[in-house]
Design a protein around this motif. Structure first.
Motif, PDB file in Angstrom:
ATOM      1  N   UNK A  79       0.833  -1.202   0.000  1.00 25.86           N
ATOM      2  CA  UNK A  79       0.000   0.000   0.000  1.00 25.86           C
ATOM      3  C   UNK A  79       0.872   1.258   0.000  1.00 25.86           C
ATOM      4  N   UNK A  80       1.963   1.240   0.747  1.00 29.89           N
ATOM      5  CA  UNK A  80       2.863   2.399   0.758  1.00 29.89           C
ATOM      6  C   UNK A  80       3.447   2.635  -0.631  1.00 29.89           C
ATOM      7  N   UNK A  81       3.735   1.550  -1.337  1.00 30.84           N
ATOM      8  CA  UNK A  81       4.235   1.684  -2.709  1.00 30.84           C
ATOM      9  C   UNK A  81       3.149   2.242  -3.629  1.00 30.84           C
ATOM     10  N   UNK A 109       4.634   6.037  -2.780  1.00 28.04           N
ATOM     11  CA  UNK A 109       5.939   6.019  -3.440  1.00 28.04           C
ATOM     12  C   UNK A 109       5.845   5.894  -4.955  1.00 28.04           C
ATOM     13  N   UNK A 110       5.129   4.893  -5.448  1.00 32.23           N
ATOM     14  CA  UNK A 110       5.024   4.712  -6.897  1.00 32.23           C
ATOM     15  C   UNK A 110       4.246   5.855  -7.540  1.00 32.23           C
ATOM     16  N   UNK A 111       3.264   6.376  -6.819  1.00 32.35           N
ATOM     17  CA  UNK A 111       2.492   7.503  -7.353  1.00 32.35           C
ATOM     18  C   UNK A 111       3.380   8.734  -7.519  1.00 32.35           C
ATOM     19  N   UNK A 112       4.234   9.001  -6.534  1.00 31.59           N
ATOM     20  CA  UNK A 112       5.170  10.116  -6.640  1.00 31.59           C
ATOM     21  C   UNK A 112       6.145   9.877  -7.792  1.00 31.59           C
ATOM     22  N   UNK A 115       7.214   3.548   3.184  1.00 35.13           N
ATOM     23  CA  UNK A 115       6.585   4.866   3.283  1.00 35.13           C
ATOM     24  C   UNK A 115       7.638   5.962   3.440  1.00 35.13           C
ATOM     25  N   UNK A 116       8.722   5.677   4.155  1.00 33.94           N
ATOM     26  CA  UNK A 116       9.820   6.645   4.245  1.00 33.94           C
ATOM     27  C   UNK A 116      10.332   6.973   2.849  1.00 33.94           C
ATOM     28  N   UNK A 117      10.496   5.954   2.006  1.00 32.42           N
ATOM     29  CA  UNK A 117      10.923   6.200   0.632  1.00 32.42           C
ATOM     30  C   UNK A 117       9.987   7.138  -0.100  1.00 32.42           C
TER      31      UNK A 117
END
Length: 210
Positions: A99-101, A105-108, A168-170
């Motif tokens: 979910x964090x990806x 992250x992937x959205x950014x 999520x940090x990424x």
């Protein structure tokens, strides 16, 4: 470890290395993202996807994808601390990592490659600005989602630091690089991120290969 010193995806594996105290066992090989070295035929022979990071073992085995590399590193000593010890922990951590990806992250990353100059015209051979801006807004919605999660627990996947926090940090590192603002009401997310930066593994990830 084939990576790039300030890449948000390499950051994830570097943080995992430090959490497991394995950084001294790794030789870093710089692959210049700005020059598109990760898209060359030579590098694609190591990773078909043309992405970083990639871990090459002494026997020549190549492991790509942050989650896979982290899983490998975390279980080397038989005492996993980042990817879960029980089936339940593993399931929740992998779910929240994904979910964090997907949500941040992937959205950014898509926003970066499609709605900004990205890595330049030699690398960004196709861009769809509308799609990029949509993904930027998706990332902001994702921040709101994780703010809600962190209002009820100390870490992304529960009460212990894990691979899900690293993912999520990424995303937050990438957002800061691109000046994508965290919504002002997301005080739980902001507080969590401040706590993450108290960890030596997060403070020192860029300097690891110096």
């Amino acid at each position: 470890m084939y990576d790039w010193h300030n890449g948000p995806y390499p950051a994830r594996v570097r943080i995992a290395l430090a959490e497991k105290d394995l950084q001294s066992h790794v030789q870093f090989v710089s692959v210049n993202l700005r020059k598109g070295e990760h898209k060359t035929e030579e590098f694609r022979a190591k990773n078909y996807s043309g992405t970083l990071p990639v871990l090459e073992l002494d026997d020549g085995t190549l492991i790509a994808e942050c989650t896979a590399i982290t899983e490998y590193l975390d279980t080397l000593d038989g005492q996993p601390t980042l990817t879960g010890r029980t089936p339940r922990e593993k399931g929740v951590i992998h779910m929240m990592s994904r979910r964090a990806e997907l949500e941040v992250l992937d959205a950014i990353s898509i926003y970066f490659h499609h709605a900004t100059p990205g890595l330049g015209p030699h690398v960004e051979v196709y861009q769809n600005r509308e799609w990029g801006l949509y993904q930027r807004d998706k990332a902001v919605r994702g921040m709101r989602y994780f703010d809600g999660v962190l209002r009820g627990q100390s870490f992304v996947a529960g009460e212990d630091f894990s691979m899900a926090d690293i993912a999520l940090i990424g995303g937050m590192i990438f957002a800061a690089m691109l000046e994508v603002q965290v919504p002002v009401e997301c005080d739980a997310l902001v507080s969590w991120y401040a706590r993450m930066w108290e960890r030596p593994s997060v403070q020192n990830w860029q300097a690891m290969s110096a």
